[in-house]
Design an enzyme around this catalytic site. Structure first.
Site, PDB file in Angstrom:
ATOM      1  N   GLY A  64       0.844  -1.192   0.000  1.00 58.94           N
ATOM      2  CA  GLY A  64       0.000   0.000   0.000  1.00 58.94           C
ATOM      3  C   GLY A  64       0.868   1.226   0.000  1.00 58.94           C
ATOM      4  N   GLY A  65       0.214   2.392   0.154  1.00 60.79           N
ATOM      5  CA  GLY A  65       0.942   3.649   0.054  1.00 60.79           C
ATOM      6  C   GLY A  65       1.986   3.831   1.138  1.00 60.79           C
ATOM      7  N   MET A  66       1.823   3.153   2.303  1.00 57.08           N
ATOM      8  CA  MET A  66       2.779   3.349   3.390  1.00 57.08           C
ATOM      9  C   MET A  66       3.759   2.195   3.545  1.00 57.08           C
ATOM     10  SD  MET A  66       3.004   6.124   5.040  1.00 57.08           S
ATOM     11  CE  MET A  66       3.805   5.574   6.542  1.00 57.08           C
ATOM     12  N   GLU A 133       1.712  -9.336  14.018  1.00 54.67           N
ATOM     13  CA  GLU A 133       0.943 -10.564  13.942  1.00 54.67           C
ATOM     14  C   GLU A 133       0.577 -10.867  12.487  1.00 54.67           C
ATOM     15  OE1 GLU A 133      -3.432 -12.118  15.562  1.00 54.67           O
ATOM     16  OE2 GLU A 133      -2.746 -10.064  15.911  1.00 54.67           O
ATOM     17  N   TYR A 134       0.752 -12.125  12.099  1.00 55.89           N
ATOM     18  CA  TYR A 134       0.343 -12.545  10.766  1.00 55.89           C
ATOM     19  C   TYR A 134      -1.101 -13.032  10.851  1.00 55.89           C
ATOM     20  CZ  TYR A 134      -0.114 -15.304   6.511  1.00 55.89           C
ATOM     21  OH  TYR A 134      -0.560 -15.821   5.320  1.00 55.89           O
ATOM     22  N   VAL A 135      -1.962 -12.356  10.124  1.00 55.00           N
ATOM     23  CA  VAL A 135      -3.392 -12.687  10.136  1.00 55.00           C
ATOM     24  C   VAL A 135      -3.734 -13.326   8.801  1.00 55.00           C
ATOM     25  CG1 VAL A 135      -5.738 -11.802  10.393  1.00 55.00           C
ATOM     26  CG2 VAL A 135      -3.854 -10.717  11.639  1.00 55.00           C
ATOM     27  N   ASP A 177      -7.543   6.031   8.970  1.00 55.98           N
ATOM     28  CA  ASP A 177      -7.576   5.427   7.630  1.00 55.98           C
ATOM     29  C   ASP A 177      -8.336   4.107   7.662  1.00 55.98           C
ATOM     30  OD1 ASP A 177      -7.089   5.435   4.907  1.00 55.98           O
ATOM     31  OD2 ASP A 177      -5.179   4.382   5.078  1.00 55.98           O
ATOM     32  N   ASN A 182      -8.424  -2.422   5.116  1.00 54.19           N
ATOM     33  CA  ASN A 182      -7.655  -2.412   6.364  1.00 54.19           C
ATOM     34  C   ASN A 182      -8.327  -3.210   7.466  1.00 54.19           C
ATOM     35  OD1 ASN A 182      -5.418  -1.004   5.607  1.00 54.19           O
ATOM     36  ND2 ASN A 182      -6.147   0.996   6.327  1.00 54.19           N
ATOM     37  N   ASP A 195      -3.120  -1.827   9.933  1.00 53.79           N
ATOM     38  CA  ASP A 195      -2.487  -0.659   9.296  1.00 53.79           C
ATOM     39  C   ASP A 195      -2.812   0.666   9.970  1.00 53.79           C
ATOM     40  OD1 ASP A 195      -1.061   0.955   7.678  1.00 53.79           O
ATOM     41  OD2 ASP A 195      -2.030   0.357   5.801  1.00 53.79           O
TER      42      ASP A 195
END
Length: 1020
Positions: A64-66, A133-135, A177, A182, A195
């Site tokens: 994404g943008g960030m 954390e991996y979701v 955001d 997200n 995010d």
């Protein structure tokens, strides 16, 4: 190029769409090269590379943008993680790195099942990253691409997201955001907010800059879109957008371009969900509507409150499901004959109870979820909305009679008022003053003790057999300008007169000053009534003409004076008549074109007199406690009309019950003034604030704007002579005895109006095509307090760009109104339409304290009139900065000739024309209409026009009335301003007219256009 995800227009070099926040281009074109660039610092290995000694990268899972996110393995703990990296082009950007770290701090402060957990942040190398954390699951964005979600699934996701936001907001973290991409949903249905790249911690500095519109356009709240301050309620708005998206598969706001989308978010209502199939339940619709309220104060006050509404509806769904199940069991049992008849009876009872329970729950949900927020919104809108707020509160009280929040709202829009009449036993009915066509509401029979009535302004109707009916206006609450607080009015007392005892056409005015109670004409004297005076020889009988005729210091004989009082054909009568009478169809118009002598003679003929200046104002009922009636009265009056209107044809009634005291024709009063006789109320073409001002005219003045009404005193012999004393000015300043500050001090004063240049972030919020011109409503960043400026730009149809432009500064009545849309109406259009017709553009900035920008200055009468406080200095500084910033905006437009700008100030703007051009050098000409120095107040020196006017060098035209008395008297305020102007003598001009605080339109047009042509040059 169109975005791959949402089909919005994006630039060719954009990787991500600012509207939806997702990838804007196909993977082959955008993702692979970007991935390789990112991984260069990681030994160019997408899979299997070891980072920081503990994380083994497996694959890219999103970007994404960030930043870009990879799935990785924590080899020490043996768990999957997600690693987020700052894009390589931003790694050397200190600002971007700080913002990246702010996300980590914001998210690391949170621990909640519905928020993605941050494990650590590493900023030690060239490639900073966040381990989290991996979701494993699917974003709501991916789900909604396939269409709307089932209702239960959508509510469950929204509920969990609200729980996550509630936890974040408790810790002072605002996400800023929230969007469907997200929010991740696992296979087990658990929702996680992801995010926090734009999040802001309470107390932390904003790294995106106040006034910046941050976030994803389609999910931005209106305050975000305007670049204003945001709080936790902006997340509630965005969650409302996500809920709408889940229920419909679409976004609530759309637009072909970013500007159009921003406009829709700020100004338009979302597309309705009512007609969707399957239908969205009304309770869920109300959740969406409240979350998407434009005003943050009308949204849910917290994510917890939104969550409670959703949980409440889920409980209803479960109850309904359980009820259906039990009914099915009951029906199965009814198949046995032994229980059939009693079973049917029991089923009917159960059905009735279920219906009653569900109906009651629905009503309670409506009261708490719909009525209470709407009542709050109405109350916050100002006193003119308190009546509707009260009506809605009464309905809500039937459902939730003991609700504490409702009780608090009741106290803010209503109260207990005593209503007393003499004699008692009168029937009292009321209706909202601002809605004259609404139905009457019966309050009770007097005396009425502590009647609960809504705060506001109401027309009263009082009726008792054998007595003359009374119609009047009463204010049940007042804004005390001394304290700035609303408070209940005193007991309402009304005196009734026996039928037939009132003088014909008159009403009683109670609670008078020195003259006590008196009677006054309910309407201005009409042509029809004045014709009786003419036909009965009024102009031939000296007995009615008791005052000495004095003109230009010389006393006139009876015959000489009568020769001046003739109509257009030389017959006795008003100057507007012909052949001794009025034109057909004008019998109910107020008589106009009469001198003070003629008005006094008619009053003598009818056994009455002209009102004193104080009695006239007493009849209006306006004082510091009831000043807010003016805001409702003016729109109901004939201000801004094309000419006099038939008496009583406008519903603008003052408190005593008299009509047309505001506008229509100005009305002669008894008292002498320094140069003539007092006249009040303002004519149809006057500035609206002239309603409350005393002005003057020569007693022989027979302008078509002059009319009158009469009074009759109950006990004339007891009226003190002081009531009829001349009206005098109390001069506080003699400018001939004062000196401006020295040059070095002035430089310090001038610096307070400077500001650092910065991006305008200008938006055209609205554009309308008219036959004569084009209107644009624009907004841009102000120079202070993170505010947004609003301005109306009028572009001519004639001529060609770039246009010469006139910047308008209005009179003080601009501080009276809420919505600036009215400036397009005839009442204000006459100030500038001739400039447009001549091929020049006009910009009307909404200065601080006016129209929509009244916040903080809702009661700014003391400010625009000037006072001696530091607050007034701050106010002037903001107003001047608004004007300077507006010129900055014009500088960004290619269709404006910024070398040919002029200032045009009316009244208040005419006074500030003695200050603004001294600190703003971009004007090439200035026109000041009915302006002058403020003579009755001495502001602090840094806001005193005296210290600026001598530094003005721009060519200046002043247009004034010779007989202006209370605003800008010629000798005291106008002539001193003209003499003190630093403009060279050949470049300044003062034109005086035989008027008061008024310049006739043709005179204003002629002089203004000639001045602009001279100093801006002819229009192309």
């Amino acid at each position: 190029m169109k975005c791959l995800s949402c089909q919005a227009e994006v630039s060719e070099d954009s990787r991500f769409c600012r509207r939806c926040g997702l990838a804007a281009r196909p993977a082959a074109a955008a993702e692979a090269p970007f991935t390789k660039t990112l991984m260069t610092p990681l030994q160019d290995a997408v899979s299997g590379s070891l980072l920081a000694g503990k994380y083994r990268i497996r694959e890219e899972i999103g970007h994404g943008g960030m930043g870009i996110v990879y799935r990785a393995e924590d080899i020490r703990l043996g768990r999957p993680v997600a690693l987020k990296f700052l894009p390589p082009e931003w790694t050397r950007d200190r600002h971007a790195r700080e913002r990246f770290l702010q996300e980590a701090r914001a998210a690391a402060a949170l621990s909640h099942p519905n928020i993605c957990t941050v494990y650590e942040v590493d900023d030690s190398g060239d490639q900073p990253f966040i381990a989290m954390e991996y979701v494993e699951g699917e974003t709501l964005r991916d789900k909604t691409r396939r269409g709307p979600l089932p209702l239960a699934e959508a509510l469950n996701a929204a509920l969990q997201a609200a729980e996550g936001l509630e936890a974040a907001h408790r810790q002072g973290v605002i996400h800023r955001d929230i969007k469907s991409s997200n929010i991740m949903v696992t296979d087990k249905g658990q929702a996680k907010v992801m995010d926090f790249g734009l999040a802001k911690l309470r107390g932390e500095p904003s790294l995106t800059g106040e006034g910046s519109a941050v976030g994803t356009l389609a999910y931005m709240s209106p305050e975000q879109a305007r670049g204003g301050k945001v709080d936790h309620r902006t997340d509630i708005w965005s969650l409302g957008v996500v809920l709408y998206e889940m229920l419909s598969g679409e976004l609530p706001f759309c637009g072909e371009r970013d500007a159009a989308l921003l406009y829709a978010v700020v100004h338009e209502e979302p597309r309705s969900l009512k007609d969707r199939k399957p239908p969205v339940p009304p309770d869920v619709l109300r959740v969406v509507e409240r979350a998407l309220a434009k005003d943050p104060g009308s949204r849910y006050p917290s994510a917890a409150e939104m969550k409670r509404e959703i949980v409440g509806y889920q409980d209803v769904l479960r109850s309904e499901a359980a009820g259906i199940f039990n009914v099915r069991k009951l029906i199965k049992g009814l198949r046995r004959p032994s229980v059939l008849i009693p079973g049917l009876a029991g089923l009917a009872v159960v059905a009735l109870l279920a219906f009653w329970s569900f109906d009651r729950q629905a009503k309670v949900r409506w009261a708490r979820g719909v009525a209470l927020p709407e009542i709050q919104r109405l109350i916050d809108g100002g006193f003119q909305y308190w009546g509707p707020a009260y009506d809605l509160a009464v309905e809500a009280e039937k459902r939730i009679p003991k609700d504490p929040r409702l009780a608090e709202l009741f106290s803010r829009c209503s109260g207990n008022v005593d209503i007393l009449t003499d004699p008692s036993g009168a029937r009292i009915s009321i209706k909202p003053y601002a809605s004259p066509d609404s139905a009457w509401f019966f309050v009770g029979t007097s005396p009425i003790d502590a009647a609960r009535v809504p705060w506001g302004i109401y027309e009263f109707r009082i009726e008792k057999e054998g007595y003359a009916p009374v119609r009047c206006v009463k204010v049940t609450v007042g804004l005390d300008l001394r304290t700035g607080r609303y408070a209940p009015s005193r007991p309402i007392r009304l005196t009734l007169d026996k039928a037939g005892s009132l003088p014909p056409g008159m009403i009683r005015v109670s609670g008078g000053g020195a003259t006590g109670d008196f009677f006054i004409d309910a309407f201005e004297v009409t042509n029809r009534r004045y014709k009786e005076f003419v036909d009965q020889g009024g102009y031939r009988n000296p007995a009615y003409w008791k005052q000495r005729f004095v003109k230009e210091g010389r006393e006139l004989a009876w015959e000489e004076a009568m020769a001046a009082f003739v109509d257009q054909t030389g017959r006795p009568g008003p100057s507007t008549w012909a052949a001794g009478g009025f034109m057909k169809g004008q019998e109910d118009l107020p008589v106009a074109g009469v001198s003070w002598y003629e008005a006094a003679a008619y009053a003598e003929f009818s056994g009455s007199s002209l009102p004193t200046v104080d009695d006239w104002f007493t009849a209006t009922g306006v004082n510091t406690f009831t000043r807010n009636i003016i805001h409702s009265l003016i729109p109901l009056s004939n201000f801004g009309g094309e000419g006099p209107a038939a008496v009583g044809s406008h519903p603008g009634m003052v408190l005593s019950g008299a009509y047309d005291m505001a506008g229509n024709v100005r009305e002669w009063c008894w008292n002498e003034t320094p140069q003539g006789r007092a006249i009040r109320g303002g004519a149809w073409n006057d500035a609206t604030y002239m309603f409350t001002e005393i002005t003057q005219a020569l007693p022989f003045d027979r302008s078509a704007r002059n009319g009158f009404r009469r009074v009759r005193y109950l006990e004339p012999e007891k009226v003190p002579a002081t009531a009829f004393a001349p009206t005098r000015l109390t001069t506080r300043r003699d400018f001939s005895q004062e000196k401006p500050v020295a040059a070095d001090v002035f430089r310090v004063y001038k610096e307070q109006f400077f500001y650092d240049p910065h991006d305008l972030k200008a938006i055209v919020e609205k554009r309308e095509e008219h036959p004569e011109w084009i209107t644009e409503k624009v907004s841009f960043d102000a120079s202070y307090a993170n505010e947004r400026m609003i301005a109306w730009l009028f572009l001519p149809r004639t001529g060609r760009p770039p246009y010469q432009t006139v910047i308008f500064f209005p009179g003080a009545d601009a501080t009276w109104y809420g919505e600036s849309e009215i400036i397009q109406g005839s009442r204000y259009r006459g100030y500038f339409d001739f400039i447009l017709a001549n091929g020049r553009a006009v910009l009307w900035p909404l200065y601080k304290g006016t129209f929509e920008r009244k916040r903080g200055f809702e009661d700014s009468d003391d400010l625009e009139n000037g006072n001696e406080t530091r607050r007034y200095v701050d106010f002037v500084v903001q107003v001047v900065k608004d004007l300077k910033r507006s010129i900055d905006f014009l500088g960004s437009r290619e269709d404006i000739d910024n070398e040919r700008l002029a200032y045009f100030g009316f009244s208040w703007g005419g006074r500030l024309g003695g200050l603004i051009p001294a600190v703003e050098s971009r004007f090439k000409a200035s026109v000041l209409v009915v302006g002058g120095l403020k003579w009755d107040v001495r502001p602090r020196p840094e806001a005193d026009e005296l210290n600026y006017v001598t530094r003005i060098e721009v060519p200046t035209l002043m247009l004034n009335g010779k007989y202006d008395i209370h605003a800008f008297p010629y000798d005291i305020a106008v002539k001193p301003m003209y003499d003190l102007l630093g403009t060279p003598g050949e470049d300044k001009r003062l034109v005086l007219f035989e008027t008061d605080h008024f310049v006739a339109r043709n005179d204003m047009v002629r002089e203004t256009l000639a001045w602009l042509d001279r100093y801006l040059g002819p229009v192309k």
